[in-house]
Design an enzyme around this catalytic site. Structure first.
Site, PDB file in Angstrom:
ATOM      1  N   CYS A 145      56.532 -28.753 -51.862  1.00  0.00           N
ATOM      2  CA  CYS A 145      56.500 -27.947 -50.631  1.00  0.00           C
ATOM      3  C   CYS A 145      56.115 -26.493 -50.921  1.00  0.00           C
ATOM      4  O   CYS A 145      56.194 -26.037 -52.062  1.00  0.00           O
ATOM      5  CB  CYS A 145      57.877 -27.940 -49.960  1.00  0.00           C
ATOM      6  SG  CYS A 145      58.599 -29.576 -49.772  1.00  0.00           S
TER       7      CYS A 145
HETATM    8  N1  GLN Z   1      62.324 -33.140 -52.467  1.00  0.00           N
HETATM    9  C1  GLN Z   1      62.172 -32.438 -51.235  1.00  0.00           C
HETATM   10  C2  GLN Z   1      61.754 -33.352 -50.099  1.00  0.00           C
HETATM   11  O1  GLN Z   1      61.255 -34.418 -50.279  1.00  0.00           O
HETATM   12  C3  GLN Z   1      61.246 -31.255 -51.359  1.00  0.00           C
HETATM   13  C4  GLN Z   1      59.843 -31.694 -51.650  1.00  0.00           C
HETATM   14  C5  GLN Z   1      58.921 -30.657 -52.148  1.00  0.00           C
HETATM   15  O2  GLN Z   1      59.265 -29.542 -52.575  1.00  0.00           O
HETATM   16  N2  GLN Z   1      57.728 -31.067 -52.160  1.00  0.00           N
HETATM   17  O3  GLN Z   1      61.910 -32.967 -48.985  1.00  0.00           O
END
Ligand code: GLN
Length: 246
Positions: free
Chosen positions: A2
């Site tokens: 993210c």
């Molecule tokens: N693991 C978290 C989720 O799936 C954050 C994912 C990310 O940082 N890409 O929401």
């Protein structure tokens, strides 16, 4: 993984962070530059949280859809201004659901929370720490994701009397011990300060005389952006910045 950002300062429209900069969050959603192997685009939802003068809690607008497909958002972002904003676009970790309630920011009282990264070995890796949570917190988790569980743990540690910085630092220390490959870039604001950690992912900061902006990737090419070193914990207000090692 993210991408997320947080802003404190004079009121700015949401669009000044999402749409107007050359590499604003909308651009980072579909053309991120520094994903470090954690996916390629951030198409699994988004969220924006901001503070309104007459509301007790920050306001949120979240969706499970890609940010760039939301027809209402550009108009809302152009006319909605705030002194404190936290926004995120999501690339769901494999195995985690793509649902609105899994999109950051998560909210508790005045706090907004985002997690860029992954708890390796979830859910088993979080079983130990999660055992400290009241059953009601477990039954009301916003989503079956590592990020929602981290948020519940943060909230519980706050309630137990820890400062926000101590809650974040203790959480990172506990998770890093149990699951050392985890990536734990956490980002929080209560509208007055920003708290951010770097564990495994990029983060940059831009400090101006009366504002501060923290983002996974710089929003533009201005030389005033500084990279935050890995394993840092920073606290920023509009007038002060402290950065320590995790
Ligand atoms: N693991 C978290 C989720 O799936 C954050 C994912 C990310 O940082 N890409 O929401």
């Amino acid at each position: 993984m993210c991408r997320h950002l947080a802003y404190l300062g004079p009121p700015v429209p949401l669009a000044a962070l999402l749409f107007e900069p050359a590499h604003g969050l909308a651009h980072q959603a579909w053309a991120p530059r520094d994903m470090r192997g954690g996916g390629t685009i951030n198409a699994d939802g988004f969220g924006v949280g901001w503070y309104a003068a007459d509301a007790d809690q920050p306001i949120r607008y979240r969706s499970a859809m890609p940010l760039w497909t939301d027809a209402a958002l550009p108009g809302i972002a152009a006319v909605t201004s705030s002194t404190a904003i936290l926004a995120a676009v999501r690339s769901a970790t494999v195995g985690m659901p793509v649902i609105e309630t899994a999109a950051a920011p998560f909210r508790h009282d005045r706090w907004l929370f985002s997690h860029n990264g992954v708890v390796r070995g979830y859910p088993g890796a979080l079983a130990g720490p999660a055992a400290e949570l009241p059953v009601e917190d477990l039954l009301t988790l916003e989503a079956p994701t590592d990020s929602a569980a981290l948020f519940a743990l943060f909230r519980h540690r706050l309630r137990a009397g820890k400062t926000a910085e101590d809650a974040v630092a203790s959480l990172i220390s506990d998770i890093s011990e149990i699951s050392p490959d985890s990536r734990l870039n956490l980002l929080l604001t209560d509208g007055e300060r920003i708290i951010a950690s770097t564990v495994g992912h990029a983060l940059s900061i831009r400090v101006l005389t009366d504002s501060v902006l923290v983002a996974s990737e710089p929003l533009d090419d201005h030389p005033g952006w500084r990279a935050v070193p890995d394993r840092s914990l920073l606290t920023a207000t509009v007038s002060d910045l402290t950065m320590g090692d995790l």
